[in-house]
Each structure stands twice: as C-alpha cells, then as structure tokens.
Design a protein around this motif. Structure first.
Motif, PDB file in Angstrom:
ATOM      1  N   LYS A  92       0.833  -1.197   0.000  1.00 18.36           N
ATOM      2  CA  LYS A  92       0.000   0.000   0.000  1.00 18.36           C
ATOM      3  C   LYS A  92       0.871   1.253   0.000  1.00 18.36           C
ATOM      4  O   LYS A  92       2.018   1.228   0.443  1.00 18.36           O
ATOM      5  CB  LYS A  92      -0.918  -0.002   1.220  1.00 18.36           C
ATOM      6  N   GLU A  93       0.306   2.365  -0.477  1.00 16.66           N
ATOM      7  CA  GLU A  93       1.123   3.567  -0.600  1.00 16.66           C
ATOM      8  C   GLU A  93       1.094   4.438   0.661  1.00 16.66           C
ATOM      9  O   GLU A  93       1.744   5.490   0.689  1.00 16.66           O
ATOM     10  CB  GLU A  93       0.688   4.386  -1.830  1.00 16.66           C
ATOM     11  N   PHE A  94       0.399   3.993   1.710  1.00 18.87           N
ATOM     12  CA  PHE A  94       0.329   4.785   2.942  1.00 18.87           C
ATOM     13  C   PHE A  94      -0.038   3.831   4.072  1.00 18.87           C
ATOM     14  O   PHE A  94      -1.103   3.218   4.040  1.00 18.87           O
ATOM     15  CB  PHE A  94      -0.734   5.883   2.787  1.00 18.87           C
ATOM     16  N   TRP A  95       0.844   3.666   5.055  1.00 23.20           N
ATOM     17  CA  TRP A  95       0.563   2.738   6.150  1.00 23.20           C
ATOM     18  C   TRP A  95       1.445   3.045   7.355  1.00 23.20           C
ATOM     19  O   TRP A  95       2.450   3.754   7.254  1.00 23.20           O
ATOM     20  CB  TRP A  95       0.738   1.276   5.722  1.00 23.20           C
ATOM     21  N   GLY A  96       1.063   2.480   8.496  1.00 18.76           N
ATOM     22  CA  GLY A  96       1.838   2.630   9.718  1.00 18.76           C
ATOM     23  C   GLY A  96       1.856   1.315  10.481  1.00 18.76           C
ATOM     24  O   GLY A  96       0.846   0.603  10.537  1.00 18.76           O
ATOM     25  N   LEU A  97       3.016   1.006  11.068  1.00 18.73           N
ATOM     26  CA  LEU A  97       3.203  -0.271  11.765  1.00 18.73           C
ATOM     27  C   LEU A  97       3.889  -0.026  13.102  1.00 18.73           C
ATOM     28  O   LEU A  97       4.880   0.710  13.170  1.00 18.73           O
ATOM     29  CB  LEU A  97       4.046  -1.199  10.884  1.00 18.73           C
ATOM     30  N   ILE A  98       3.344  -0.636  14.149  1.00 15.85           N
ATOM     31  CA  ILE A  98       3.994  -0.600  15.453  1.00 15.85           C
ATOM     32  C   ILE A  98       4.463  -2.013  15.801  1.00 15.85           C
ATOM     33  O   ILE A  98       3.917  -2.995  15.295  1.00 15.85           O
ATOM     34  CB  ILE A  98       3.066  -0.044  16.558  1.00 15.85           C
ATOM     35  N   PRO A  99       5.482  -2.147  16.653  1.00 16.98           N
ATOM     36  CA  PRO A  99       6.031  -3.468  16.945  1.00 16.98           C
ATOM     37  C   PRO A  99       5.217  -4.212  18.006  1.00 16.98           C
ATOM     38  O   PRO A  99       4.593  -3.602  18.874  1.00 16.98           O
ATOM     39  CB  PRO A  99       7.426  -3.139  17.474  1.00 16.98           C
ATOM     40  N   ALA A 100       5.252  -5.531  17.934  1.00 17.57           N
ATOM     41  CA  ALA A 100       4.648  -6.343  18.991  1.00 17.57           C
ATOM     42  C   ALA A 100       5.395  -6.132  20.302  1.00 17.57           C
ATOM     43  O   ALA A 100       4.789  -6.089  21.378  1.00 17.57           O
ATOM     44  CB  ALA A 100       4.650  -7.815  18.600  1.00 17.57           C
ATOM     45  N   ASP A 101       6.712  -5.988  20.218  1.00 12.39           N
ATOM     46  CA  ASP A 101       7.535  -5.717  21.391  1.00 12.39           C
ATOM     47  C   ASP A 101       7.627  -4.205  21.597  1.00 12.39           C
ATOM     48  O   ASP A 101       7.933  -3.454  20.668  1.00 12.39           O
ATOM     49  CB  ASP A 101       8.936  -6.300  21.193  1.00 12.39           C
ATOM     50  N   THR A 102       7.369  -3.761  22.824  1.00 10.52           N
ATOM     51  CA  THR A 102       7.362  -2.327  23.125  1.00 10.52           C
ATOM     52  C   THR A 102       8.647  -1.642  22.689  1.00 10.52           C
ATOM     53  O   THR A 102       8.634  -0.464  22.287  1.00 10.52           O
ATOM     54  CB  THR A 102       7.160  -2.123  24.640  1.00 10.52           C
ATOM     55  N   TYR A 103       9.764  -2.355  22.744  1.00  9.24           N
ATOM     56  CA  TYR A 103      11.058  -1.750  22.442  1.00  9.24           C
ATOM     57  C   TYR A 103      11.478  -1.935  20.985  1.00  9.24           C
ATOM     58  O   TYR A 103      12.610  -1.615  20.625  1.00  9.24           O
ATOM     59  CB  TYR A 103      12.128  -2.334  23.375  1.00  9.24           C
ATOM     60  N   GLY A 104      10.589  -2.425  20.150  1.00 12.19           N
ATOM     61  CA  GLY A 104      10.911  -2.622  18.751  1.00 12.19           C
ATOM     62  C   GLY A 104      10.762  -1.361  17.925  1.00 12.19           C
ATOM     63  O   GLY A 104      10.634  -0.246  18.449  1.00 12.19           O
ATOM     64  N   SER A 105      10.743  -1.527  16.603  1.00  8.11           N
ATOM     65  CA  SER A 105      10.723  -0.398  15.670  1.00  8.11           C
ATOM     66  C   SER A 105       9.309  -0.085  15.183  1.00  8.11           C
ATOM     67  O   SER A 105       8.563  -0.984  14.783  1.00  8.11           O
ATOM     68  CB  SER A 105      11.598  -0.702  14.451  1.00  8.11           C
ATOM     69  N   THR A 106       8.984   1.192  15.208  1.00  9.79           N
ATOM     70  CA  THR A 106       7.791   1.703  14.542  1.00  9.79           C
ATOM     71  C   THR A 106       8.202   2.127  13.134  1.00  9.79           C
ATOM     72  O   THR A 106       9.246   2.749  12.948  1.00  9.79           O
ATOM     73  CB  THR A 106       7.216   2.904  15.309  1.00  9.79           C
ATOM     74  N   VAL A 107       7.382   1.782  12.141  1.00 10.75           N
ATOM     75  CA  VAL A 107       7.709   2.062  10.745  1.00 10.75           C
ATOM     76  C   VAL A 107       6.484   2.644  10.054  1.00 10.75           C
ATOM     77  O   VAL A 107       5.360   2.202  10.291  1.00 10.75           O
ATOM     78  CB  VAL A 107       8.158   0.780  10.008  1.00 10.75           C
ATOM     79  N   ARG A 108       6.729   3.649   9.189  1.00 13.47           N
ATOM     80  CA  ARG A 108       5.635   4.229   8.411  1.00 13.47           C
ATOM     81  C   ARG A 108       6.069   4.463   6.975  1.00 13.47           C
ATOM     82  O   ARG A 108       7.237   4.774   6.704  1.00 13.47           O
ATOM     83  CB  ARG A 108       5.202   5.581   9.005  1.00 13.47           C
ATOM     84  N   ARG A 109       5.120   4.326   6.062  1.00  6.77           N
ATOM     85  CA  ARG A 109       5.263   4.863   4.709  1.00  6.77           C
ATOM     86  C   ARG A 109       4.359   6.078   4.625  1.00  6.77           C
ATOM     87  O   ARG A 109       3.158   5.982   4.875  1.00  6.77           O
ATOM     88  CB  ARG A 109       4.883   3.823   3.661  1.00  6.77           C
ATOM     89  N   THR A 110       4.917   7.222   4.293  1.00  4.37           N
ATOM     90  CA  THR A 110       4.210   8.493   4.422  1.00  4.37           C
ATOM     91  C   THR A 110       3.533   8.905   3.115  1.00  4.37           C
ATOM     92  O   THR A 110       3.726   8.296   2.062  1.00  4.37           O
ATOM     93  CB  THR A 110       5.189   9.600   4.846  1.00  4.37           C
ATOM     94  N   HIS A 111       2.772   9.977   3.204  1.00  2.00           N
ATOM     95  CA  HIS A 111       2.024  10.500   2.054  1.00  2.00           C
ATOM     96  C   HIS A 111       2.941  10.898   0.907  1.00  2.00           C
ATOM     97  O   HIS A 111       2.530  10.892  -0.255  1.00  2.00           O
ATOM     98  CB  HIS A 111       1.202  11.716   2.485  1.00  2.00           C
ATOM     99  N   ASP A 112       4.190  11.284   1.220  1.00  3.20           N
ATOM    100  CA  ASP A 112       5.128  11.702   0.175  1.00  3.20           C
ATOM    101  C   ASP A 112       6.164  10.617  -0.121  1.00  3.20           C
ATOM    102  O   ASP A 112       7.266  10.892  -0.580  1.00  3.20           O
ATOM    103  CB  ASP A 112       5.809  13.019   0.547  1.00  3.20           C
ATOM    104  N   ASN A 113       5.784   9.359   0.174  1.00  2.00           N
ATOM    105  CA  ASN A 113       6.587   8.187  -0.180  1.00  2.00           C
ATOM    106  C   ASN A 113       7.974   8.196   0.450  1.00  2.00           C
ATOM    107  O   ASN A 113       8.975   7.839  -0.182  1.00  2.00           O
ATOM    108  CB  ASN A 113       6.685   8.048  -1.712  1.00  2.00           C
ATOM    109  N   ARG A 114       8.014   8.563   1.694  1.00  2.00           N
ATOM    110  CA  ARG A 114       9.205   8.391   2.512  1.00  2.00           C
ATOM    111  C   ARG A 114       8.969   7.220   3.459  1.00  2.00           C
ATOM    112  O   ARG A 114       7.820   6.834   3.712  1.00  2.00           O
ATOM    113  CB  ARG A 114       9.495   9.655   3.334  1.00  2.00           C
ATOM    114  N   ILE A 115      10.051   6.695   4.027  1.00  2.00           N
ATOM    115  CA  ILE A 115       9.958   5.651   5.039  1.00  2.00           C
ATOM    116  C   ILE A 115      10.480   6.215   6.361  1.00  2.00           C
ATOM    117  O   ILE A 115      11.584   6.764   6.419  1.00  2.00           O
ATOM    118  CB  ILE A 115      10.783   4.405   4.661  1.00  2.00           C
ATOM    119  N   LEU A 116       9.661   6.111   7.398  1.00  2.00           N
ATOM    120  CA  LEU A 116      10.048   6.512   8.752  1.00  2.00           C
ATOM    121  C   LEU A 116      10.411   5.264   9.544  1.00  2.00           C
ATOM    122  O   LEU A 116       9.689   4.268   9.504  1.00  2.00           O
ATOM    123  CB  LEU A 116       8.894   7.234   9.448  1.00  2.00           C
TER     124      LEU A 116
END
Length: 439
Positions: free
Chosen positions: A279-303
């Motif tokens: 998908k061209e826009f999404w957000g993901l949080i980790p199952a483990d509290t100390y893991g990585s949060t990742v997003r694909r943004t509206h301007d097609n960057r990766i956070l």
C-alpha cells in the motif's frame, strides 16, 4: 518564587517539521501582560485547552505560551499515530479491566473526533487518513503478544484482521515480519503539520506567543510568569507542558522524560516505489514495546523509529542521536533489502512523559493552577481530549469522562537520584536487548 531550571531545547533536524508547510511564526512575548487565562505549552493539550477556554469564555483573552516554534517540539516529533484502542501493557491481554478499557476507548474516540472536525473545518493540510495500523511480530514471542491482544480485543468487542507472512507484502511491501494484527480505527497523520494548523486556526481571543521560555513563576492570588523579556500575569494557569511540569513545582519525581529516536528517508523514486510494492500509505507498530515503529508516508518516505534514552532534564543527548542513526540504518536494511540506496534525509529525537504506573494527571494542582500532564505515549488523541475536557472542567462542566479522569490516581512517585537513572537506564537497555529482531 519558583525558578525554572530546565527548558526545552530540541535538536534541529526534525523531519516532520521541515517537510510540513512553513508558517509565519508568532512573535515572542515582551513587556507586561495581564489576562484571565494563561496556558503553558502549545502541544496537543495546550492547543486544545486554549481553544476550549476561548469557546467557554468568549469575552476573555487566553494567552498561550510556547517555549519554541509551534510544531518544532515534542508534539511535532511523534510517529503520527492517533490511536483509538486502549493498550494496557500491564495487563495480560493488553485490555485489563473491561470498564476502564471501555471508557478509555470513549476518550480516544472523542479525541479523534475533535481532531477530525478541526482538520475538516479549518482545512488543515496534515495528511490525516483513517488508515488503521499494523502491529507486527518478527519472532514467536511477538506472535504470543499479538494473540494475547486478540483475546483482549474480543473481550472489548473490537474488530481486527490477522495477516500472515505470505500476505504481508501486499500490505507493507516486506516479508520481514511473521504476522501482523491489523486494527482499522487508527488515524495516521503528519504531526508537525497538524500542530501548526491547530495553532493557526485558534479562536480570535487566543493570543499565542512563541519562543517564550518561562524562567520564573510566582504563585498566589495571581500567577506571574516571568521570562527574559517581560512577564505575564494571569488569574489562572493551565500547565500543558508534560514532564516539564515538574520544574514548575508540581508532581515532582513522578514523570520520566523518555526520548525516542527517528529517521525519515528521502522520497522514494517511482522505480523504488514499484520495487517496494504494498500500500502507498501505512503505519506499523512493533509487537515488542522496544521494537521499531515504521511508516510509509504521504510523500513516499519511510520513517523508522526506535531506541530509547532517559534524559532527566528533558533535553536531548546529541551523542545518543548519532549512535542510534546507525541502528535505524540496520532496521531499515533488514526490512527493506529491495531499497539498498535509500538514504535518510532527517534524524531527530522526541520525548515522551512516562510514569511508572502508566497514569497521567488531570485536574487542579494548586489554587489557580490546573494541569493535564503525563501523556504516557498517547499525546495526539489523549492530549487533545484531556486538554478539551480540562477547559470544560474549569468552566464547571461535568461528564462521565471528566469524572473518570478526575478519579485516576495520577502518576506515582519514583525513587530519588542516582537510583532512578540507574534503574531506568538498566530497564531501557535490557528492553532493547530483549527486543532482538523486533528492533
């Protein structure tokens, strides 16, 4: 007289701030001003409280004070998840007491509704989308976390979708994760753009002063806020500055300024977008509290956001940012091997006000002083709703949600230094080590 010895001084390279539309910054305060209401902190709580006070008292001036540029500080540095669901990390199923969970859900939904209305009414360009969120697991113990949360969501009667590894690339473009739990109610947005837009659409009877750091406070029948170029005298003060509230004499030794670190890539080319897929826009949080949060943004960057530090003075540590950028690079490469030449354009830190018992404060702190403090990582939705309801409470309004917030015990006290730093740093280190591949 209370001297304020710790002031915000965030690092300069916040990607959300620099990629959002620039705005005309309001002048800092100078001279002497008198008003009925003063609100300290122009993040989610402060903006909501100032707005609602202005609505409740249309004939009064409300002075809103921000130590930095609006959108540059903590409120503009989070990952941009306006979450609806409760997530009690102290409960086995992450829901816990069902009645508390139901009320928490109502609070979060009200916060979302307030923001959605303001964004639509004032045409705030913050790329708000009701996209839902993925909570994803890499290892078996992460899957156990997701399964426990499923049981809690069943108890609460909330919808979700379990997505297996083979199907995840169609959603997020990577097969790095074993499994994900998709919940549809989260709203994703550009946080700095939202905060800027909320500040620029305040009612006419709100006066905003930016880059005005308060250094002394005098409490009494009036509250006098002093800074380098003058002072503001108010009948009533609302503290909306999270962990910095401790430096104003309240809730001492209760709030922990925990810093997280994020990096934002350059925009992906069309070829890279095709290589990634999903998908061209999404957000993901980790199952483990100390893991990585990742997003694909509206301007097609990766956070990518991960790594923690405990900064008792509420100010960032540059050496931590430099060190953690390398961790962001590794996390990115593990998840997106199909994007080998995508560099980070921005890296920054941002703080959370956490408490040991995961509770915040809402209500009266002293005569003429009120506060909604300690976000515990839910600044966007919870900050908005608590700021709004605090202004209603001050105006004499009552509701089941206000009563619920008033009944909360608030953040508990933590050990003194140096034991506090030793304990928190050890907990953060162990948590990040234990996160393993989730990091």
């Amino acid at each position: 007289m209370t001297k304020v010895t710790a002031l915000p001084a965030d690092d300069q390279d916040c990607g959300w701030y620099h990629t959002s539309q620039p705005r005309k910054i309001k002048p800092s305060h100078s001279g002497k001003s008198v008003a009925r209401w003063a609100v300290l902190g122009a993040g989610y709580v402060g903006l909501a409280a100032a707005r609602q006070l202005a609505v409740n008292y249309p004939n009064d001036e409300v002075i809103l004070i921000e130590a930095q540029d609006v959108g540059f500080g903590t409120a503009g540095r989070n990952a941009g998840f306006a979450i609806d669901l409760p997530h009690d990390i102290g409960a086995e199923d992450y829901i816990g007491d069902i009645e508390i969970a139901k009320t928490t859900l109502k609070l979060n939904l009200l916060g979302q509704s307030i923001l959605r209305t303001l964004v639509e009414t004032h045409a705030i360009d913050c790329h708000m989308r009701a996209s839902g969120k993925y909570q994803a697991a890499v290892e078996n113990r992460g899957i156990a976390v997701l399964e426990a949360y499923q049981r809690g969501l069943d108890k609460l009667g909330q919808n979700y979708e379990v997505i297996r590894r083979k199907d995840l690339p169609d959603h997020i473009g990577t097969s790095f994760y074993q499994q994900a739990l998709f919940t549809p109610g989260t709203v994703l947005l550009q946080p700095s753009a939202l905060v800027k837009g909320l500040a620029d659409s305040l009612p006419a009877n709100v006066t905003l002063y930016e880059n005005t750091a308060i250094t002394e406070v005098e409490y009494g029948s009036k509250v006098v806020l002093k800074h380098a170029n003058g002072q503001i005298t108010a009948d009533t003060l609302i503290l909306a500055n999270n962990a910095f509230g401790q430096h104003f004499g309240f809730l001492k030794q209760t709030m922990l300024p925990i810093f997280l670190y994020a990096s934002l890539s350059r925009p992906l080319t069309e070829a890279e977008q095709a290589q990634l897929g999903g998908k061209e826009f999404w957000g993901l949080i980790p199952a483990d509290t100390y893991g990585s949060t990742v997003r694909r943004t509206h301007d097609n960057r990766i956070l990518v956001r991960n790594s923690f530090s405990f900064n008792p003075n509420g100010r960032p540590k540059p050496h931590c940012l430099e060190r953690f950028i390398h961790r962001h690079r590794k996390s990115f490469d593990n998840r997106f091997p199909m994007l080998p030449n995508v560099d980070f354009e921005y890296s920054w830190s941002g703080s959370l006000a956490m408490s040991q018992n995961h509770k915040g404060f809402f209500g009266q702190l002293a005569p003429n002083v009120y506060g909604a403090l300690c976000c515990n990582g839910l600044g966007i939705t919870r900050g908005t709703v608590t700021g709004t309801l605090l202004a209603d409470y001050i105006a004499g309004k009552r509701s089941d949600l206000i009563d619920f917030l008033l009944s909360t015990s608030g953040p508990n006290r933590v050990p003194p230094q140096p034991f506090l730093s030793i304990g928190v740093n050890a907990t953060l280190w162990w948590g990040q080590m234990k996160a393993g591949k989730e990091n």
